[in-house]
Design an enzyme around this catalytic site. Structure first.
Site, PDB file in Angstrom:
ATOM      1  N   SER A 202       0.735  -1.077   0.186  1.00  0.00           N
ATOM      2  CA  SER A 202      -0.132  -0.166   0.402  1.00  0.00           C
ATOM      3  C   SER A 202       1.123   1.021  -0.018  1.00  0.00           C
ATOM      4  O   SER A 202       1.722   1.411  -0.635  1.00  0.00           O
ATOM      5  CB  SER A 202      -0.881  -0.024   0.915  1.00  0.00           C
ATOM      6  N   ASP A 373      -9.286  -4.905  -5.047  1.00  0.00           N
ATOM      7  CA  ASP A 373      -9.045  -4.475  -4.102  1.00  0.00           C
ATOM      8  C   ASP A 373      -9.418  -3.213  -4.463  1.00  0.00           C
ATOM      9  O   ASP A 373     -10.039  -2.636  -5.694  1.00  0.00           O
ATOM     10  CB  ASP A 373      -7.552  -4.407  -4.703  1.00  0.00           C
ATOM     11  N   HIS A 402      -7.325  -5.465  -0.552  1.00  0.00           N
ATOM     12  CA  HIS A 402      -6.534  -4.534  -0.333  1.00  0.00           C
ATOM     13  C   HIS A 402      -5.587  -5.628   0.792  1.00  0.00           C
ATOM     14  O   HIS A 402      -4.521  -5.315   1.755  1.00  0.00           O
ATOM     15  CB  HIS A 402      -6.724  -2.969   0.155  1.00  0.00           C
TER      16      HIS A 402
END
Length: 427
Positions: A202, A373, A402
């Site tokens: 991320s 995601d 995610h």
């Protein structure tokens, strides 16, 4: 209209999204009873304690940035054999700025960088056979875990206390420009290596994309960059997040200028859940909203570990970091922080902030992105693929969201062996 009245809805909206992100990780059959967090030992352990309990040696290392932040890193130098006592393996000075050099035995080095509102525990929260940090150590790698400024492990500055605004005057831009180079330099100096492998999740990928593009010296120190749930633009994140941001961000930009304060502490979120947020009567609503916001699915999460995941989330960042993500979403591009025309002229000598140019990044790169995601959207990942000039491999993980890259029950079968193979192929 007063600034505070315009600021309040934006703050409440962000708070709501972040609470949902941290608490809605199971379905209605596994009620989020946060009052039981204290009864689960791993929920109360720090990252070194988690590592030690799994049977690994662990070291604490500290490095100081040029603007005074003291960043704490953890190191897993070996697999589960040859374990020493926790006191023997922890290298910690009273000032937190000097460390005893440790031999690396010539092992290849892997640096793991967490995402937003997280910390190094992301990589070691599950068992030795299900956590990427342990799997890498058992595969013969010298594993280092980074912690960026502002989280619970890097919450010191030689100039400022967390109670003052100056402490929080930064975003992921400073993490990429300042934190990442100083951590990488320290690791390489300590291990005697000239290059290392970098794995980010991320925001940890965003730090890599921007840092390796802007800093050629840093880029050359990376043997291979593996981006999990990559974030470079947010053009196609979930509609709910985009629509809310399109309404709120212009108001924030026009009427509110103070971004330098802490955004979320883990204790506050845990308190909210303990008093009933996302509890018996509201948990289904929280779960449905979570699914809408980030494209979440619960079947791939070990429900018995949810209290542990929650207890180690929301470890703190600056509100300015959140605003920078909001700018990225609103303006549909990756760029330096936008201070407005006057502020941009002062900082960048131009009225608009400089763009990030991932196409300038020479680093060999691997992309793993999730089909479902809602933040690192697969459409955005496809667009990113066309910009990465040294793309070694890219792969869409079917049905993944995610968080599956960190906590998915099938990650140790579908992803982590692939990562080990890619690393070894690059030696």
């Amino acid at each position: 209209m007063a600034k505070s009245s315009l600021y309040q809805p934006f703050f409440v909206a962000l708070v709501s999204l972040c609470i949902l992100f941290g608490t809605s990780t199971v379905d209605s059959k596994s009620v989020l009873r946060r009052r039981k967090i204290k009864e689960i030992p791993d929920a109360q352990k720090n990252v070194s304690q988690l590592i030690w309990e799994q049977g690994y040696s662990v070291q604490e290392h500290y490095v100081q940035t040029r603007d005074g932040f003291i960043l704490n890193m953890q190191r897993i130098p070996d697999g589960r054999t040859g374990k020493l006592s926790l006191s023997q393996t922890s290298q910690k000075s009273p000032q937190g700025t000097q460390n005893t050099p440790q031999e690396s035995h010539g092992k290849p080095v892997v640096f793991l960088q967490h995402g937003i509102l997280a910390d190094a525990t992301n990589w070691v929260m599950d068992s030795a056979s299900h956590s990427l940090g342990y799997i890498l150590a058992d595969s013969g790698f010298d594993v280092w875990l980074g912690n960026v400024r502002g989280n619970d492990y890097s919450r010191r500055n030689v100039h400022y206390q967390p109670s003052v605004e100056e402490f929080w005057d930064w975003s992921y831009q400073e993490m990429a420009d300042i934190d990442l180079p100083v951590m990488i330099d320290y690791v390489l100096q300590t291990t005697g290596q000239s290059q290392l492998f970098y794995i980010g999740h991320s925001q940890g990928t965003l730090m890599g994309f921007t840092g390796f593009s802007d800093n050629t010296t840093l880029a050359k120190q990376i043997k291979l960059f593996i981006a999990l749930a990559p974030v470079y633009t947010l053009k196609n994140c979930t509609a709910l997040a985009r629509d809310a941001n399109d309404i709120i961000y212009p108001l924030l930009e026009k009427y509110f200028s103070n971004y330098t304060f802490e955004f979320f502490a883990g204790d506050f979120v845990r308190w909210l859940t303990e008093i009933g947020l996302c509890g018996k009567w509201t948990e289904k609503l929280c779960y449905d909203l979570m699914e809408t916001v980030v494209g979440f699915d619960s079947p791939n999460i070990n429900e018995t570990r949810v209290p542990v995941y929650v207890s180690h989330f929301f470890e703190g960042t600056s509100f300015k970091d959140i605003v920078h993500f909001s700018q990225m979403m609103y303006q549909n591009r990756c760029q330096k922080f936008d201070y407005g025309e006057a502020g941009n002229m002062k900082r960048y000598n131009k009225t608009t902030p400089p763009l990030c140019h991932v196409q300038d990044m020479p680093t060999p790169t691997v992309l793993f992105y999730g089909e479902k995601d809602g933040l690192g959207d697969p459409v955005d990942a496809q667009a990113l693929k066309s910009l990465v000039q040294n793309l070694v491999h890219s792969e869409e993980m079917k049905e993944w969201n995610h968080l599956d890259f960190l906590y998915g029950v099938d990650a140790s079968k579908l992803l982590y062996p692939r990562i080990v193979d890619l690393l070894k192929a690059s030696l």
